[in-house]
Design an enzyme around this catalytic site. Structure first.
Site, PDB file in Angstrom:
ATOM      1  N   THR A   1       8.242   0.958   6.989  1.00  0.00           N
ATOM      2  CA  THR A   1       8.782  -0.396   6.848  1.00  0.00           C
ATOM      3  C   THR A   1       7.798  -1.372   6.210  1.00  0.00           C
ATOM      4  OG1 THR A   1       8.215  -0.686   9.173  1.00  0.00           O
ATOM      5  CG2 THR A   1      10.546  -0.404   8.649  1.00  0.00           C
TER       6      THR A   1
ATOM      7  N   CYS B   1      -7.211  -1.904  -2.469  1.00  0.00           N
ATOM      8  CA  CYS B   1      -6.709  -2.490  -3.718  1.00  0.00           C
ATOM      9  C   CYS B   1      -7.782  -3.297  -4.440  1.00  0.00           C
ATOM     10  CB  CYS B   1      -5.477  -3.345  -3.453  1.00  0.00           C
ATOM     11  SG  CYS B   1      -5.635  -4.468  -2.057  1.00  0.00           S
TER      12      CYS B   1
ATOM     13  N   ASN C   1      -1.552  -4.454  -6.793  1.00  0.00           N
ATOM     14  CA  ASN C   1      -2.192  -3.973  -5.565  1.00  0.00           C
ATOM     15  C   ASN C   1      -1.320  -2.975  -4.814  1.00  0.00           C
ATOM     16  OD1 ASN C   1      -0.529  -6.374  -5.111  1.00  0.00           O
ATOM     17  ND2 ASN C   1      -1.020  -6.066  -2.953  1.00  0.00           N
TER      18      ASN C   1
END
Lengths: 370, 370, 370, 370
Positions: A35, A170, A334
């Site tokens: 999720t 990232c 990212n």
């Protein structure tokens, strides 16, 4: 290819088969933690991947709900979240849980999967001592040596056959992609002077959880120093580039994207031609890297917008002769190159699949705050 | 499939062949007007299309420059703009020029192409008189009968074999997709009462040209009535739905997207179940349409964000029992479903290709102002 | 105070009078170049200023149109633009023209005004040679010595009685406000080593002119390196701080605002307490400066949002012990503190008016992309 | 004016005094619920108000913390939140609590204050039965008759001397301001036929609480139907305009602002001149209302941006002759004119102060997503 071996040699053979025959063999995959934003991005990429079949996505909070309820772009995906404590056997398990979860469940993961790709920070750093310093220690340090850092541009040679792959951070990814060619070219090293890395990131880095600081009224239009110093991604950069950098991260008004501006002061003068040679040498053969540096039009340097939704990375540079500075710009999404796309790319390499499989989307123009 | 006939029957045969054999046949295509936003979107879709090969993209202003200079998402495309006066022979010519250009060049287009797909308003309306009323007259009225409206959800049966396809207007498309099921179900007709259509659109509708009103400082954060009354897309809606609607368009802060909220007051009461039946009947088999109406989570109704970059359309509805109102929401990406994607979809149908060919991208989550 | 002397001594006397009596004396003012963004901001501030009366605003393009047509926040202002070649006599003339105009008209300006406040770059630099290096030379170098740099936090002592005031550049202002306390404290000097200044700015810096790069579809959601190196504001910083800085400017998605992140590496270690002492010493008595550094809540460091529309500047800092780095954050509204507000502030000081007169607006919360 | 009577007659006398003398009398005020967005907006307005002195702001969650920690624009305000159960005696108590709180505490409020201004929905509707229908009933129905609706443009004559003032809902305010002139002119009435009100609002309407739907990644770039039907503000519109409207509210990407587009179909034809006459008649003498309808430049119709941060309301209109539709546009800042500014305006009227006192801020240009 469920049930078959997933070692690199096998995978390469399968790859060859795949070209010789029309039938395409597939690897079953699952996403633990589906999720969240990176979990959703994984599901998007895996669902469109020609060699992966998603057989499970887990979520404790959305158990038994459709994936499309959380991720509206996946409404056509016929899949419901299931209980994370009830993992199915798969060829490749992708874990997109918060930091600290995977290190506690990695034995379980290997009970059900041949290959584990973890997108958290849990296996990114090579030594347990670094977890003691930057995180809260490590629950399964015996796996750290086994883990391979996911970024193919840095670590391609060690990925084939890897069975524990650790996705990079990232911001670290953007920085490493920007600076690695300078390190390779000898322009930059541990003895060079200060390297300042000033990063700008989108709100998706904060995850799906919400909170006051990330609410739309407070987060819109910001230039907010959210990690002035001490960002944990420094550890990765130091581990993989051998450099200590001065690292500061700002939140700006976009959803996807990380942009690293690296200010480097080489000991010896470098020319623009040297830079072009270095960056071309590093990235000319890389399927996802682009050098964007000057030229005409509106998009003259790397921009997160230009790579939004894609696994591409853009790098560019300029020389500031007055103070012998090299400015390097590096832009990624990212969520993709900085997380889920990098993970899929690494899995492709590990399994001997075509590197760009499932990662062909090239982005949109125009696009707003991507 | 260059050089072969492009009639629907042939195309269907080719489609069958394509499945039987591994070789894929391709249609050569060109894009006239490639630096604009819809031209760029066409190039993105055609470049990723399994059956189309882009052999030319024209631009007067960017002649001989790379496509990637204008559209950074297409930097990997090895193509330069060429002179629009020097058209190459192709199977399918897509024209993405400003309104008024195609009607003057359509003979030329057919000199070099078997099939012409026009994205301007020039062939959208069925009668010359409508151009007299809503535009500045028509230079080639003899083509109007030959032209087929591109929207497959409205006009699929007439598209196979069509050689002049007229792309719909983005706001008209959103409206037609929202209201057509009500018309088909007899809930709405020319005698019903007022139908109010309140549209919200992104800045890409204004095109790449710029201008003070579309500059970032002035255009950011707006809710700006840019077409309070008299928007030309009313003509299309009337022509294809047989309805006169009260139409108002607002600019809001997004780049891609058109959202139409349609307020309808049926003569006879309808139930929620009637609405579900009507919309499911209209769209259950449509590959690009989704009904999003209530349910849980964050995305309970159609939103442009959810379909950004895709050829999907979302429709949803609610009943307002107090005043017997039906509110219908319809969301598309104006650049894709509302323009270039619709055009490619129509070309797929016209040529007998799989409808979703080249249009598989399903969108991103999260995504900002797409 | 029309017709009266405007020397500092007189002004101070008037200031005293103003407090003693209920009658408020006013200075007549004009704004040359009133349709631009900084011209509009000047008109906003002057129209609400208790001691200034705006008698003329000029515009070549909008001659005879209302000010409110260009600046909707000024719709209640009963004023029309007039011909810039027909200047009225005023006490104080503010010029908000593009760079290069004022240096050609300064004699004219002094023909009609006692005090001239110029918001362009034309009188910012102290020496003609700097204009040769950074601009295209100077048309009226004899005025350079006469001009006083507007920023009161830097140059307050020289402003009283000044009759030619040169507004600072917005990015230079943010940088100077951030670094000056370190220079004053001896932490930073010309010998210190690299100082990296990484700036993020809003779209209003690009002016009202528009153009493709500043159109909403292209400019939304960017992190765009628009001045990788060689930005002209470096010249100001060097001139007024005595420092050569490594300066890079990025466009980000906001309309108003400039944020400078300054990465400084002092030769000698400094403590957090040293920094607090230095910044408090510099700014504790400044009416517009705030130190925002850590603490709780959402807004822990300087942010352009927090000062949008105001003449405030926020500065903050953190220590990065690992590499002996001091990170300084400085945020202003480029239109106000970075331009028109700074100009009014300087005029207040020059004329002996209360410093905050006309600049009391404290900003909004929440506010989006301000 | 602490300790003095606050009836309208007294207040008027004080107003007269204030002009005759230099001393300004002040009313002590408190804000109950000061950490929320409307509480913060109240504090901003009251802190800058010449006749109000803020002596208390309460917050349960931020008890004893500075106001500036929650509202960075109020960092210069020397005030800490205190316990809401420990109310100080004041002349005027403003309550900015969530719906349902004030109706339970109103007796307490009157124990400590002469005048109570409530910004929640608790006293907006004139009859208890309406609370039964639209809310969860009313805890203090005996106060409903005593309460006066705050909007001076609607209810000015009843405000002087009022001691319980009920602030209107933001969306209702925008709608009422847009339609009231049509009602007054007899163009619109309960028998008229459908009135569609399509509202677009910013994220500040959702309050400071956060939640997934209002997180920046999910809320950015939306056109989201958040109240398709059944919005509670319909009740207010019906109560005060005598009209049942078809009401739908959309969230769009801005922080401040509410824009109501009203589609009206009068029984009898009206001309543009009729509309100008009606709107001028209604608003020519209103200090905060502007008619913005056509004309040149970028801002031709009402826009929330144009009034962001101000207590202004803009209304405009167009005629759609084809279907005899009148389209009315109405734009306000939901935080100011739609809530806190309206409350202060009403208090000014109630106390006999100058209507615009404390509400002089005229807005910014350019401004992004305000």
């Amino acid at each position: 290819m469920s049930g078959a071996g997933t070692g690199a040699a096998d995978a390469a053979a399968v790859g060859a088969d795949a070209e010789a025959e029309t039938a395409v063999e597939t690897y079953t995959t699952s996403v633990v933690g589906g999720t969240g934003f990176t979990g959703g991005e994984l599901l998007r990429l895996l669902a469109g991947h020609p060699a992966f079949e998603v057989v499970q996505a887990t979520s404790r909070s959305a158990d038994n709900m459709t994936v499309g309820r959380s991720h509206p772009n996946l409404r056509d995906l016929d899949l419901r979240f299931s209980d994370p404590d009830d993992l199915e056997s798969v060829d490749v398990l992708f874990s997109a849980t918060p930091h600290g979860v995977s290190m506690g469940r990695v034995d379980e993961y290997f009970d059900v999967a041949d290959t584990v790709v973890d997108l958290s920070a849990d296996f990114r750093l090579p030594e347990a001592a670094m977890y003691d310093e930057w995180y809260d220690g490590h629950a399964s340090p015996e796996y750290l040596e086994r883990a391979e850092y996911a970024l193919p541009e840095l670590n391609r040679e060690n990925l084939p056959g890897a069975d524990l792959i650790a996705g990079g951070g990232c911001n670290a990814t953007a920085t490493i992609l920007g600076l690695k060619p300078l390190v390779d070219a000898g322009v930059l090293g541990p003895e060079t002077g200060e390297v300042v890395v000033d990063v700008k990131v989108g709100s998706s880095e904060g995850g799906a959880g919400g909170g006051a600081a990330s609410s739309h009224p407070e987060r819109s239009g910001v230039v907010r120093p959210y990690a002035p110093t001490g960002h944990r991604h420094e550890a990765e950069i130091e581990a993989y580039l051998g450099l200590s950098v001065s690292f500061t991260v700002h939140a700006v008004d976009m959803v996807r994207g990380a942009s690293a501006t690296c200010h480097v002061f080489p000991d010896e003068p470098v020319s623009k031609a040297d830079l072009w040679t270095g960056y071309r040498g590093a990235y000319a053969d890389e399927p996802f890297m682009r050098i964007v540096s000057g030229g005409g039009g509106v998009y003259r340097y790397p921009e997160p917008k230009s790579v939004a939704g894609t696994n591409h990375g853009e790098v560019g540079f300029e020389l500031d002769p007055g103070n012998r500075r090299v400015v390097v710009f590096s832009a990624i999404d990212n969520m993709t190159k900085g997380s889920a796309g990098q993970a899929v790319h690494a899995a492709n390499v590990a399994l001997g699949l075509p590197e760009t499989a499932g990662l062909e989307f090239g982005g949109l123009h125009p696009v707003g705050s991507p």
